[in-house]
Design an enzyme around this catalytic site. Structure first.
Site, PDB file in Angstrom:
ATOM      1  NE  ARG B   8      22.596 -23.820 -32.172  1.00 36.86           N
ATOM      2  CZ  ARG B   8      23.899 -23.540 -32.211  1.00 36.86           C
ATOM      3  NH1 ARG B   8      24.333 -22.336 -31.864  1.00 36.86           N
ATOM      4  NH2 ARG B   8      24.762 -24.454 -32.619  1.00 36.86           N
ATOM      5  CB  ALA B  35       9.768 -30.926  -7.207  1.00 37.34           C
ATOM      6  CE  LYS B  82      14.649 -29.674  -0.499  1.00 41.95           C
ATOM      7  NZ  LYS B  82      13.219 -30.013  -0.585  1.00 41.95           N
ATOM      8  CB  VAL B 106       8.348 -16.892   2.397  1.00 45.23           C
ATOM      9  CG1 VAL B 106       7.473 -15.735   1.972  1.00 45.23           C
ATOM     10  CG2 VAL B 106       9.545 -17.022   1.468  1.00 45.23           C
ATOM     11  CG  ASP B 126       5.778 -27.482   0.252  1.00 44.22           C
ATOM     12  OD1 ASP B 126       5.433 -26.457   0.864  1.00 44.22           O
ATOM     13  OD2 ASP B 126       6.656 -28.248   0.673  1.00 44.22           O
ATOM     14  CD  GLU B 129      -0.966 -23.097   5.050  1.00 46.96           C
ATOM     15  OE1 GLU B 129      -0.300 -23.592   4.107  1.00 46.96           O
ATOM     16  OE2 GLU B 129      -1.888 -23.716   5.604  1.00 46.96           O
ATOM     17  CB  THR B 130       4.119 -19.944   1.199  1.00 46.40           C
ATOM     18  OG1 THR B 130       4.495 -20.634   2.379  1.00 46.40           O
ATOM     19  CG2 THR B 130       5.249 -19.030   0.786  1.00 46.40           C
ATOM     20  CB  CYS B 167      -5.165 -12.237  -7.633  1.00 43.90           C
ATOM     21  SG  CYS B 167      -6.314 -12.284  -6.245  1.00 43.90           S
ATOM     22  CB  CYS B 184      -4.005 -34.417   4.220  1.00 44.29           C
ATOM     23  SG  CYS B 184      -2.267 -34.659   3.985  1.00 44.29           S
TER      24      CYS B 184
HETATM   25 ZN   LIG Z   1      -8.152 -11.122  -6.728  1.00 48.47          ZN
END
Ligand SMILES: [Zn+2]
Lengths: 98, 342
Positions: B8, B35, B82, B106, B126, B129-130, B167, B184
């Protein structure tokens, strides 16, 4: 005729859940002042204590980032569409930081 | 190639047989298998993307099941990491897909190695920082990556092609304040927005992998499934105007960060995350023996749980740790220093 401001969901608890607000103003700065008058507390999320736009919040006027126009002095007129886009962390922890 | 399996998708002309062959030869990394990441993994695996590297630092909990579609009750009962749970499910979904689960945090030490041998990087994290770390590494190595985030019923996504599009730092200059700041909130989240954002991200990945570059959306997309609104802002002019440290000056501040163990409050979870140490591999069995006289220790295949004085420390082999029972970062650091002590 007036300026259309699109409110992203993270800020809608200030606007009685309204997602589009019509205001009349000459610049983005004036627009934020009006927004604050109508919905106290909302612009604290958008501006630093010195009044500058927070650097993890973007405001687009007809699709152009105001940082590359005239910042808060960027002119708006009838029919202009203003979008507010805060960076959101989100993901699995449903964290909102804006 | 098993043509029947993908028939398909092959009939969809924009992919076709050659596109399907390209997908089977493609390699993707999903950073963060919560998620968004779990939804991305499910879709990419079914589409037949040949290699998926699945990176996550967390384990499955009951409160995840409402929105993290790769996981089941028993994964939560076993506290399975996970990344491992994702890889096991993909093995049941599509045997054509080779997976590499990575149970780790990471950081600036491992990010470049993780992304250099893949064709596309998907953001399932989430935290910013990462994301800024992913952005630096991807701009440096010219890898396309796809930002996505969701909260409540609202989501954002943007596709970054280094050298072509702006970016993340061109668009959001500064990292938002830490989760412990007064701004927050925990707004909750519903699964449909996760699937909507992940679907846009995966569609973008399929376009990149099959060469439909001109079909990429080229902007930042805001979606709200409760308001039924879909809004795209073009980013065409941003790149040439932004004075971006990464794109323009090739200064990768997040990659150059000196090694410092960071603590981060997990907002709304009454927990603190302590980051790992880079390239270490702890002997959890030995640590479990040492901790046994001090509190309740449960040693699992991929992690160690230690309960003491109302706190719960979940330690992973790379040294990263989730400390439940406090949102106080200093206290969490001292618990870590006292009991883990590395
Ligand atoms: Zn940039």
């Amino acid at each position: 005729m007036s300026v259309t401001v699109r409110i992203p969901q993270p800020l809608r608890r200030f606007t009685e859940n309204r997602d589009v607000i019509e205001l009349s103003a000459g610049t983005v700065g004036e627009l934020l002042e009006q927004l604050e008058r109508q919905y106290p507390g909302i612009t604290e999320r958008l501006r630093e204590p010195d009044g500058q736009l927070r650097r993890f919040v973007n405001i687009y006027v007809d699709g152009e980032d105001i940082r590359f126009l005239s910042g808060l002095a960027t002119e708006v007129r009838d029919g202009t569409e203003v979008s507010i886009i805060p960076a959101i962390a989100g993901g699995s922890e449903s964290v909102l930081r804006c | 190639m098993n043509r029947e399996k993908y028939s398909r998708q092959i009939l969809f002309r924009e992919i076709g047989e050659s596109g399907q062959e390209r997908l089977l030869r493609s390699r993707a990394i999903i950073i963060g298998c919560g998620a968004l990441g779990a939804a991305q993994a499910e879709m990419l695996a079914r589409a037949g993307v040949g290699f998926l590297r699945l990176v996550d630092r967390d384990f499955v909990e009951e409160s995840n099941l409402q929105r993290q579609i790769m996981f089941e009750e028993r994964d939560a009962a076993e506290r399975l990491p996970k990344a491992i749970a994702c890889a096991r499910r993909i093995a049941r979904i599509n045997a054509d897909v080779q997976t590499e689960p990575v149970v780790a945090d990471v950081n600036y030490k491992n990010i470049e190695r993780l992304i250099t041998d893949v064709d596309v990087v998907l953001d399932g994290t989430d935290n910013f920082e990462t994301r800024y770390l992913i952005n630096d590494a991807c701009v440096k190595h010219g890898k396309p990556w796809i930002y996505g985030a969701a909260v409540g019923s609202y989501g954002l996504t943007m596709t970054i092609r280094p050298g072509v599009t702006p970016c993340l730092r061109c668009v959001f200059e500064k990292i938002p304040p830490p989760a412990s700041s007064p701004t927050c909130d925990t707004a909750g989240i519903i699964l449909p927005v996760i699937l909507t954002v992940a679907s846009i991200q995966v569609t973008e990945a399929l376009k990149l992998l099959t060469g439909s570059i001109e079909k990429l959306h080229g902007g930042v997309i805001q979606v709200d499934v409760w308001e039924t609104s879909f809004h795209r802002v073009s980013l065409q002019k941003v790149r040439e105007r932004a004075d971006c440290p990464a794109c323009r000056h090739r200064r990768f501040e997040f990659l150059e960060a000196s090694l410092r163990q960071s603590a981060l409050t997990l907002c709304g979870r009454n927990a603190v995350h302590i980051s790992g140490l880079g390239d270490v591999s702890l002997d959890l069995r030995e640590i479990a023996e040492r901790l046994k006289p001090l509190g309740e220790v449960t040693l699992k295949e991929f992690l160690l749980v230690f309960r003491v004085n109302g706190y719960e420390l979940t330690l992973f082999p790379d040294g990263h740790c989730i400390i439940k029972g406090t949102e106080d970062m200093a206290l969490a650091r001292s618990l870590y220093a006292r009991y883990i002590g590395i």
